[in-house]
Each structure stands twice: as structure tokens, then as C-alpha cells.
Design a protein around this motif. Structure first.
Motif, PDB file in Angstrom:
ATOM      1  N   ARG A   8     -14.555  -3.471   0.108  1.00 50.32           N
ATOM      2  CA  ARG A   8     -13.930  -2.437  -0.775  1.00 50.32           C
ATOM      3  C   ARG A   8     -12.872  -3.331  -1.724  1.00 50.32           C
ATOM      4  O   ARG A   8     -12.507  -4.581  -1.610  1.00 50.32           O
ATOM      5  N   ALA A  10      -9.276  -2.029  -4.124  1.00 48.39           N
ATOM      6  CA  ALA A  10      -8.514  -0.858  -3.655  1.00 48.39           C
ATOM      7  C   ALA A  10      -7.116  -1.053  -4.430  1.00 48.39           C
ATOM      8  O   ALA A  10      -5.965  -1.384  -4.184  1.00 48.39           O
ATOM      9  N   PRO A  11      -7.248  -0.821  -5.890  1.00 46.52           N
ATOM     10  CA  PRO A  11      -6.201  -1.230  -6.845  1.00 46.52           C
ATOM     11  C   PRO A  11      -5.190   0.086  -6.541  1.00 46.52           C
ATOM     12  O   PRO A  11      -5.432   1.102  -6.527  1.00 46.52           O
ATOM     13  N   SER A  12      -3.748  -0.589  -6.920  1.00 41.28           N
ATOM     14  CA  SER A  12      -2.593   0.682  -7.189  1.00 41.28           C
ATOM     15  C   SER A  12      -2.786   0.972  -8.540  1.00 41.28           C
ATOM     16  O   SER A  12      -2.469   0.073  -9.294  1.00 41.28           O
ATOM     17  N   GLU A  44      -5.256   3.468  -5.152  1.00 41.53           N
ATOM     18  CA  GLU A  44      -4.407   3.691  -4.069  1.00 41.53           C
ATOM     19  C   GLU A  44      -2.955   4.292  -4.739  1.00 41.53           C
ATOM     20  O   GLU A  44      -1.991   3.540  -5.339  1.00 41.53           O
ATOM     21  N   TYR A 182       2.036   1.836   2.543  1.00 43.23           N
ATOM     22  CA  TYR A 182       1.077   1.093   2.280  1.00 43.23           C
ATOM     23  C   TYR A 182       0.306   0.365   3.727  1.00 43.23           C
ATOM     24  O   TYR A 182      -1.227   0.780   3.797  1.00 43.23           O
ATOM     25  N   VAL A 186      -3.897   1.845   4.374  1.00 43.58           N
ATOM     26  CA  VAL A 186      -4.712   0.968   4.176  1.00 43.58           C
ATOM     27  C   VAL A 186      -5.430   0.817   5.381  1.00 43.58           C
ATOM     28  O   VAL A 186      -6.873   0.767   5.315  1.00 43.58           O
ATOM     29  N   ARG A 200      -9.009  -9.553  -0.950  1.00 44.06           N
ATOM     30  CA  ARG A 200      -7.864  -8.999  -2.037  1.00 44.06           C
ATOM     31  C   ARG A 200      -7.020 -10.296  -2.117  1.00 44.06           C
ATOM     32  O   ARG A 200      -7.185 -11.215  -1.608  1.00 44.06           O
ATOM     33  N   LEU A 204      -1.145 -10.682  -0.428  1.00 48.32           N
ATOM     34  CA  LEU A 204      -1.080  -9.757   0.792  1.00 48.32           C
ATOM     35  C   LEU A 204      -1.553 -10.316   1.889  1.00 48.32           C
ATOM     36  O   LEU A 204      -1.655  -9.661   2.921  1.00 48.32           O
TER      37      LEU A 204
HETATM   38  N1  GLU Z   1      -3.306  -1.383  -3.559  1.00 47.23           N
HETATM   39  C1  GLU Z   1      -2.926  -2.670  -3.260  1.00 47.23           C
HETATM   40  C2  GLU Z   1      -2.662  -3.417  -4.404  1.00 47.23           C
HETATM   41  O1  GLU Z   1      -2.992  -3.090  -5.608  1.00 47.23           O
HETATM   42  C3  GLU Z   1      -4.123  -3.540  -2.483  1.00 47.23           C
HETATM   43  C4  GLU Z   1      -4.500  -2.876  -1.017  1.00 47.23           C
HETATM   44  C5  GLU Z   1      -5.161  -3.967  -0.223  1.00 47.23           C
HETATM   45  O2  GLU Z   1      -6.470  -4.427  -0.870  1.00 47.23           O
HETATM   46  O3  GLU Z   1      -4.951  -3.821   0.702  1.00 47.23           O
HETATM   47  O4  GLU Z   1      -1.670  -4.467  -4.474  1.00 47.23           O
END
Ligand code: GLU
Length: 293
Positions: A8, A10-12, A44, A182, A186, A200, A204
Motif C-alpha cells: 500500500r 498511505a499518504p497524509s 490518512e 497514527y 495504521v 514507506r 517512519l
Molecule cells: N500517513 C503517513 C505519512 O504520510 C504514512 C503512514 C505509513 O505509511 O505507515 O507520513
């Protein structure tokens, strides 16, 4: 019925995606597609610094560079019941406690014995009912909920970084303002949608031991991780809007794809072409320095 494996992105939606975010999205897609996985897109948008117009633009930009995903785009604001159910389960298991600490309280509290630097010092972990009532009256704001963990560190295996050990403290699962944190959203979303491959940015990486701990606690399978190098500006700082032309709207699809491809050592000018060249063992391990001009 178990879900077919998936990766996946998963952008904020707090700002338009820049070339670095687009490159991470391409890598997540390459990892998933090259291993026959489904690929999901999850916006997100739980935080109050996130906006649906930005989320929609992010989705459009990802489609414009040729990424494809399976099923509809997911928006985390549609998943609140899912998070609440898990929080109630953890509460029922005695795994949560209320925390009244402000950031300043945490910074000023003495370090707990054996706790690594940066771990929550445990101030609210063992309060009596009377102490809790007193803290609530003093602070006058609703408490956050923290997970009662039974360790200080955890280790994950990462396809880029190898074995990584980081802090697993009593982290927040629901903020004082009621927003699901978060680390919980997640983990819950990844498990609910069959995601077994998390690719990602490596900013992170330090969150992954906490997330793997929570996944294990909830009986979810632990995903495979790949934390990919970030894109930096010429001064070595994280790339940002003020660095110049960095978004797709500013640089255009062709140049964005060419830059991403070159940065990965490929010659293709489409994501499908990059898929043919993709070799996870040959991924650059260093940040990509991007000159925005
Ligand atoms: N939404 C998070 C971000 O944009 C990333 C979350 C993830 O990939 O676990 O920094």
C-alpha cells in the motif's frame, strides 16, 4: 477467508505530494506488483491538519504518474468504528490507561529506570483513582489513552535496513482530542485489508517496532517492512515546498517520472517500464538529493 496479500501507499493529505513522496509511492507500487501483490491506496486523513481537497489531488497525482490500485481509495475517516472497536478491546484487556501529560510534562519528567531516551517516562502509568481524579481536575482537558506495554524495545526486520531495534514505550493510541493515533490506525487498517508488505519513507522506521508490537498484541501477522531512503534538498534537509518546483503540478508528469527513474538507476520513463527493471537488492541505500529548479 483470508485476504490476498497486499502492499500500500498511505499518504497524509496535509500537503500536495512532492517528488520524494511520489518516488516512495512508486517504490511501494514496485515492491507490491513485482511480488504479485494487490496494491491499496489509503488516505490518512484523521488529523485536523489534513484536508480532503489535498487528498483528492494526491489520488489524482498518483493516477497521473501511472500507478494503479485495487479497489476504491480508502479514507481513514471512514474507519472510525474499526478503530473504536479495537480500542474497546484493548481497554477490556486492561491494556490502556489515561494520560494527562502535556508535551512539556513529558520533557520535564525524570527518565524511568531502564527506559531508553525518548520513551514515555510512565508518569500516568500507575496512578491511583484519586490521583487520576486530581490530574483530571488540574489539567482540565480530556486525557489521551496510552497502551500499557511490557517492554522498552522491539526489533523488526526491514528489507532495506536489516534488523532494526527501536523504542516500544507506552505509546498513545487515542489523543486527548479524541483522534485515533497514527500507530493504532495504521496497524488496524493494514491488518483489516490484508496488507502484509509495508513500504514507506525511512522517517517512519523508528515507529515500526511500536507498530509490530501492537500487531502482535492484537494477534495480527507482522508485515514485511521496507523503509526507503527519503529525498533531501541540496542542504541535506528533508525536501519541502519552499525548495522550489517539487510537486507534480510544478514539474509535470514526464519530468517527475524521468527524475524518479534516474534516481533509482533505471532508464524507463513509465512505471511499467520501471517494474521491468526493478530489483529490490539494488535499491539505492542513500537519500536522493533533489535539485529543484
Ligand atoms: N500517513 C503517513 C505519512 O504520510 C504514512 C503512514 C505509513 O505509511 O505507515 O507520513
Amino acid at each position: 477467508m483470508s485476504l490476498a496479500p497486499a502492499g500500500r501507499f498511505a499518504p497524509s493529505p496535509s500537503a500536495d505530494l512532492h517528488i520524494g513522496n511520489l518516488r516512495t509511492a512508486v517504490l511501494a507500487w514496485l515492491f507490491a506488483r513485482s511480488t504479485g501483490r494487490r496494491f491499496l491506496l489509503r488516505v490518512e486523513d484523521l488529523d485536523d491538519r489534513t484536508f480532503s481537497e489535498i487528498g483528492n489531488r494526491q489520488v489524482d497525482d498518483l493516477a497521473a504518474i501511472g500507478l494503479t490500485w485495487d479497489g476504491p481509495v480508502e479514507w481513514q475517516t471512514g474507519h472510525r468504528e474499526r478503530y473504536d472497536a479495537v480500542i474497546e478491546q484493548l481497554r477490556g484487556d486492561g491494556r490502556l490507561y489515561e494520560c494527562y501529560c502535556s508535551r512539556k510534562d513529558i520533557a520535564q519528567a525524570p527518565q524511568a529506570p531502564h527506559a531508553p531516551q525518548g520513551a514515555y517516562p510512565g508518569t500516568c502509568r500507575d496512578l491511583t483513582d484519586d490521583e487520576r481524579a486530581q490530574r483530571r481536575a488540574e489539567t482540565g482537558r480530556p486525557p489521551a489513552l496510552r497502551l500499557r506495554t511490557d517492554t522498552f524495545v522491539g526489533t523488526v526486520t526491514d528489507l532495506v535496513h536489516g534488523s532494526y531495534t527501536g523504542i516500544v514505550d507506552d505509546f498513545v493510541v487515542r489523543r486527548g482530542d479524541g483522534v485515533t493515533a497514527y500507530n493504532l490506525s495504521v496497524v488496524v487498517d493494514d491488518a483489516a485489508t490484508g496488507i502484509d508488505q509495508v513500504v514507506r519513507g525511512d522517517d517512519l522506521l523508528s515507529s515500526s517496532p511500536r507498530q509490530a508490537y501492537l500487531a502482535r498484541l492484537l494477534g495480527y501477522p507482522e508485515p514485511t517492512y521496507a523503509h526507503v531512503p527519503l529525498v533531501l534538498n541540496e542542504d541535506g534537509a528533508r525536501l519541502a515546498k519552499r525548495d522550489g518546483a517539487v510537486t507534480l503540478g510544478e514539474i509535470g508528469v514526464d519530468r517527475a517520472l524521468a527524475e524518479i527513474s534516474t534516481s533509482l538507476g533505471y532508464t524507463a520513463t513509465t512505471v511499467d517500464g520501471m517494474l521491468a527493471e526493478f530489483d529490490p537488492a539494488r535499491l539505492p541505500r542513500h537519500p536522493w538529493i533533489y535539485r529543484a529548479n
